[in-house]
Design a protein around this motif. Structure first.
Motif, PDB file in Angstrom:
ATOM      1  N   TYR A 108       0.846  -1.191   0.000  1.00 57.41           N
ATOM      2  CA  TYR A 108       0.000   0.000   0.000  1.00 57.41           C
ATOM      3  C   TYR A 108       0.885   1.246   0.000  1.00 57.41           C
ATOM      4  CZ  TYR A 108       0.620  -0.089   5.153  1.00 57.41           C
ATOM      5  OH  TYR A 108       1.129  -0.113   6.423  1.00 57.41           O
ATOM      6  N   GLY A 109       0.236   2.415  -0.221  1.00 61.13           N
ATOM      7  CA  GLY A 109       0.965   3.657  -0.472  1.00 61.13           C
ATOM      8  C   GLY A 109       2.153   3.924   0.418  1.00 61.13           C
TER       9      GLY A 109
ATOM     10  N   ARG B 251      -4.707   2.696 -14.394  1.00 62.01           N
ATOM     11  CA  ARG B 251      -5.514   2.948 -15.593  1.00 62.01           C
ATOM     12  C   ARG B 251      -4.903   2.268 -16.812  1.00 62.01           C
ATOM     13  NH1 ARG B 251      -6.515   9.144 -16.363  1.00 62.01           N
ATOM     14  NH2 ARG B 251      -6.960   8.470 -18.469  1.00 62.01           N
ATOM     15  N   ALA B 252      -3.577   2.188 -16.830  1.00 59.26           N
ATOM     16  CA  ALA B 252      -2.884   1.557 -17.958  1.00 59.26           C
ATOM     17  C   ALA B 252      -2.893   0.035 -17.841  1.00 59.26           C
ATOM     18  CB  ALA B 252      -1.449   2.068 -18.036  1.00 59.26           C
ATOM     19  N   GLY B 253      -3.429  -0.481 -16.745  1.00 56.29           N
ATOM     20  CA  GLY B 253      -3.532  -1.929 -16.566  1.00 56.29           C
ATOM     21  C   GLY B 253      -2.231  -2.578 -16.129  1.00 56.29           C
ATOM     22  N   LEU B 254      -1.299  -1.782 -15.612  1.00 54.86           N
ATOM     23  CA  LEU B 254      -0.020  -2.351 -15.172  1.00 54.86           C
ATOM     24  C   LEU B 254      -0.108  -2.881 -13.747  1.00 54.86           C
ATOM     25  CD1 LEU B 254       2.431   0.375 -16.564  1.00 54.86           C
ATOM     26  CD2 LEU B 254       1.693  -1.742 -17.645  1.00 54.86           C
ATOM     27  N   VAL B 255      -0.989  -2.249 -12.962  1.00 50.01           N
ATOM     28  CA  VAL B 255      -1.212  -2.723 -11.582  1.00 50.01           C
ATOM     29  C   VAL B 255      -2.711  -2.796 -11.338  1.00 50.01           C
ATOM     30  CG1 VAL B 255       0.919  -1.661 -10.733  1.00 50.01           C
ATOM     31  CG2 VAL B 255      -1.208  -0.409 -10.537  1.00 50.01           C
ATOM     32  N   GLU B 256      -3.087  -3.568 -10.342  1.00 51.36           N
ATOM     33  CA  GLU B 256      -4.484  -3.572  -9.916  1.00 51.36           C
ATOM     34  C   GLU B 256      -4.517  -3.433  -8.408  1.00 51.36           C
ATOM     35  OE1 GLU B 256      -5.952  -7.156 -11.591  1.00 51.36           O
ATOM     36  OE2 GLU B 256      -4.948  -8.448 -10.133  1.00 51.36           O
ATOM     37  N   SER B 257      -5.678  -3.003  -7.898  1.00 52.64           N
ATOM     38  CA  SER B 257      -5.734  -2.717  -6.465  1.00 52.64           C
ATOM     39  C   SER B 257      -6.829  -3.532  -5.786  1.00 52.64           C
ATOM     40  CB  SER B 257      -5.983  -1.227  -6.247  1.00 52.64           C
ATOM     41  OG  SER B 257      -7.224  -0.867  -6.800  1.00 52.64           O
ATOM     42  N   TYR B 258      -6.674  -3.703  -4.502  1.00 52.43           N
ATOM     43  CA  TYR B 258      -7.695  -4.354  -3.678  1.00 52.43           C
ATOM     44  C   TYR B 258      -7.543  -3.845  -2.259  1.00 52.43           C
ATOM     45  CZ  TYR B 258      -3.794  -7.308  -2.160  1.00 52.43           C
ATOM     46  OH  TYR B 258      -2.592  -7.750  -1.654  1.00 52.43           O
ATOM     47  N   ARG B 259      -8.611  -3.936  -1.500  1.00 49.36           N
ATOM     48  CA  ARG B 259      -8.551  -3.476  -0.110  1.00 49.36           C
ATOM     49  C   ARG B 259      -8.353  -4.668   0.814  1.00 49.36           C
ATOM     50  NH1 ARG B 259      -9.675   1.670   0.729  1.00 49.36           N
ATOM     51  NH2 ARG B 259     -10.290   1.480   2.896  1.00 49.36           N
ATOM     52  N   ALA B 260      -7.491  -4.497   1.779  1.00 48.63           N
ATOM     53  CA  ALA B 260      -7.216  -5.578   2.731  1.00 48.63           C
ATOM     54  C   ALA B 260      -6.738  -4.952   4.036  1.00 48.63           C
ATOM     55  CB  ALA B 260      -6.142  -6.511   2.169  1.00 48.63           C
TER      56      ALA B 260
ATOM     57  N   SER C  55      -4.464  -3.910   7.036  1.00 51.49           N
ATOM     58  CA  SER C  55      -3.025  -3.654   7.075  1.00 51.49           C
ATOM     59  C   SER C  55      -2.370  -4.549   8.115  1.00 51.49           C
ATOM     60  CB  SER C  55      -2.790  -2.187   7.432  1.00 51.49           C
ATOM     61  OG  SER C  55      -1.530  -2.002   7.993  1.00 51.49           O
ATOM     62  N   SER C  56      -1.123  -4.939   7.823  1.00 51.48           N
ATOM     63  CA  SER C  56      -0.387  -5.755   8.800  1.00 51.48           C
ATOM     64  C   SER C  56      -0.099  -4.928  10.047  1.00 51.48           C
ATOM     65  CB  SER C  56       0.916  -6.252   8.175  1.00 51.48           C
ATOM     66  OG  SER C  56       1.638  -5.152   7.653  1.00 51.48           O
ATOM     67  N   ALA C  57      -0.065  -3.591   9.865  1.00 59.75           N
ATOM     68  CA  ALA C  57       0.212  -2.699  11.001  1.00 59.75           C
ATOM     69  C   ALA C  57      -1.058  -2.413  11.812  1.00 59.75           C
ATOM     70  CB  ALA C  57       0.803  -1.396  10.482  1.00 59.75           C
ATOM     71  N   GLY C  58      -2.182  -2.959  11.365  1.00 56.10           N
ATOM     72  CA  GLY C  58      -3.447  -2.699  12.058  1.00 56.10           C
ATOM     73  C   GLY C  58      -4.135  -1.469  11.506  1.00 56.10           C
ATOM     74  N   GLY C  59      -5.244  -1.112  12.105  1.00 58.99           N
ATOM     75  CA  GLY C  59      -5.988   0.063  11.645  1.00 58.99           C
ATOM     76  C   GLY C  59      -6.933  -0.263  10.511  1.00 58.99           C
TER      77      GLY C  59
ATOM     78  N   ALA D 155      -4.849   7.624   5.401  1.00 59.39           N
ATOM     79  CA  ALA D 155      -4.006   6.567   5.987  1.00 59.39           C
ATOM     80  C   ALA D 155      -2.527   6.938   5.848  1.00 59.39           C
ATOM     81  CB  ALA D 155      -4.290   5.238   5.298  1.00 59.39           C
ATOM     82  N   HIS D 156      -2.175   7.479   4.685  1.00 61.84           N
ATOM     83  CA  HIS D 156      -0.771   7.863   4.460  1.00 61.84           C
ATOM     84  C   HIS D 156      -0.355   8.993   5.411  1.00 61.84           C
ATOM     85  CE1 HIS D 156       2.709   8.082   1.472  1.00 61.84           C
ATOM     86  NE2 HIS D 156       2.993   8.933   2.434  1.00 61.84           N
ATOM     87  N   LEU D 157      -1.250   9.993   5.531  1.00 56.14           N
ATOM     88  CA  LEU D 157      -0.940  11.125   6.423  1.00 56.14           C
ATOM     89  C   LEU D 157      -0.761  10.644   7.860  1.00 56.14           C
ATOM     90  CD1 LEU D 157      -3.446  13.753   4.966  1.00 56.14           C
ATOM     91  CD2 LEU D 157      -0.957  13.966   4.973  1.00 56.14           C
ATOM     92  N   GLU D 158      -1.590   9.689   8.237  1.00 51.92           N
ATOM     93  CA  GLU D 158      -1.521   9.151   9.602  1.00 51.92           C
ATOM     94  C   GLU D 158      -0.193   8.413   9.812  1.00 51.92           C
ATOM     95  OE1 GLU D 158      -5.154   7.079  10.665  1.00 51.92           O
ATOM     96  OE2 GLU D 158      -4.044   5.956  12.182  1.00 51.92           O
ATOM     97  N   ASP D 159       0.163   7.563   8.836  1.00 51.41           N
ATOM     98  CA  ASP D 159       1.430   6.823   8.931  1.00 51.41           C
ATOM     99  C   ASP D 159       2.622   7.779   8.943  1.00 51.41           C
ATOM    100  OD1 ASP D 159       0.202   4.362   9.007  1.00 51.41           O
ATOM    101  OD2 ASP D 159       0.322   4.037   6.844  1.00 51.41           O
ATOM    102  N   ALA D 160       2.552   8.789   8.063  1.00 52.27           N
ATOM    103  CA  ALA D 160       3.651   9.765   7.994  1.00 52.27           C
ATOM    104  C   ALA D 160       3.743  10.543   9.302  1.00 52.27           C
ATOM    105  CB  ALA D 160       3.435  10.716   6.820  1.00 52.27           C
TER     106      ALA D 160
END
Lengths: 142, 202
Positions: free
Chosen positions: A38-39, A68-77, A79-83, B45-50
């Motif tokens: 994730y980001g 948009r170019a189809g190089l990556v795809e996303s899904y929600r899951a 986080s290992s860090a919680g939250g 989420a990013h702002l929170e992590d940062a």
């Protein structure tokens, strides 16, 4: 004195930033090839690799374009860090092919730039065997 | 000196403010509701992590929050799709204001004066400009903008162009203006419900 030491550093940072901007998409693809991320994990991984982004958020427009170019795809899951659940990105077949192609291009490019930039002994004269020969040259040399 | 300045900017630009500016920019750029919420969740989420790592919002979005938001919006959805949504929502907003006037004056043929058009244009221009810079104004501040900016502009326009009606707007035209925006709102609500039930929206 302070100026002399600061200016090259600032110029160096700017150059690094520009170079990174040119290959940031490949870096992101490579990081996702390792595992879905994730980001914020991209930023952490880039930081760990010594690549600090001027603006961390600049990865998001890039990820959106790649999605948009189809190089990556996303899904929600979760986080290992919680939250709250995070938006993870993973590589598609197209992304894998793009990464392979990008790595090859980058390898060639860095090798070529490396050859040009590597310090060489300059004699002031081009090598004899590389120098274009003609009658006029020969005449001048004499 | 530099440290002081950094501290000041960091404390003045809070995560909430960054999110509010981004939300307004994305909405005004025609990003659909589900996508806006998804982008906001990702950024929050990013702002929170940062923040937990000791980095402020400016290190995440840069010095120009609007430019960051615009860049992400352009990358996220093509202009054609965003323009189509705006083409549905802008007339709907005008239609809603007209519907309010229909109800207020209890008429099916609303006399549209230069002042009324100037009122809508002035409120829209100020609201959009302020919200793009600072995030949503909220209902109370919107009314304040209407009173402080819209009414004087309307009065001046009436004084200059006369308060005679330019044309009469039938109720069915008003409803027609609202229809495409209403369809968007229904789709947004359905998508939101699906998302809340846990269906991933892409």
């Amino acid at each position: 004195m302070c100026r002399m030491t600061k200016e090259p550093t600032a110029a160096g940072d700017q150059r690094r930033s520009q170079l990174l901007r040119g290959v940031l998409d490949l870096c992101l693809l490579s990081l996702i090839a390792d595992r879905p991320r994730y980001g914020y994990e991209f930023v952490e991984a880039l930081d760990a690799g010594g690549l600090e982004l001027v603006s961390e958020g600049s990865i998001y427009p890039l990820l959106a374009r790649m999605e948009r170019a189809g190089l990556v795809e996303s899904y929600r899951a979760p986080s290992s860090a919680g939250g709250a659940p995070r938006k993870y990105y993973r590589l598609t077949g197209g992304g894998r092919a793009e990464l392979a192609h990008g790595r090859a291009v980058w390898g060639d490019f860095t090798a070529q730039v490396g050859r040009v930039l590597s310090p060489q002994e300059k004699t002031g004269e081009p090598d004899d065997d590389r120098r274009p020969h003609n009658d006029h040259d020969d005449h001048d040399d004499r | 000196m530099t440290d002081d300045r950094t501290t000041t900017t960091t404390t003045t630009t809070t995560d909430e403010r960054v999110l509010a500016i981004c939300r307004a920019n994305w909405e005004y750029r025609g990003i659909d509701d589900a996508t806006v919420r998804e982008m906001l969740a990702e950024l929050a989420a990013h702002l929170e992590d940062a923040g937990a790592a000791g980095r402020g919002p400016r290190e995440v979005v840069g010095d120009d929050v609007k430019a960051f938001a615009a860049s992400w919006a352009r990358a996220r959805q093509p202009l054609r799709r965003r323009a189509a949504r705006l083409a549905a929502l802008v007339p709907a907003m005008v239609g809603l204001l007209m519907l309010f006037s229909h109800l207020l004056w209890r008429t099916t043929a609303l006399p549209v004066t230069a002042g009324r058009l100037a009122l809508i244009a002035a409120i829209a221009a100020v609201t959009v400009t302020v919200e793009l810079r600072s995030g949503r104004l909220g209902l109370r501040k919107n009314w304040l903008v209407g009173a402080v900016v819209g009414l004087p502009v309307a009065l001046v326009a009436d004084r200059l162009a006369g308060d005679g009606p330019l044309f009469a707007l039938p109720l069915w035209v008003t409803l027609l203006l609202i229809a495409p925006g209403a369809a968007c709102a229904v789709v947004d609500a359905r998508t939101r419900r699906r998302a809340e039930r846990g269906v991933t929206v892409r």
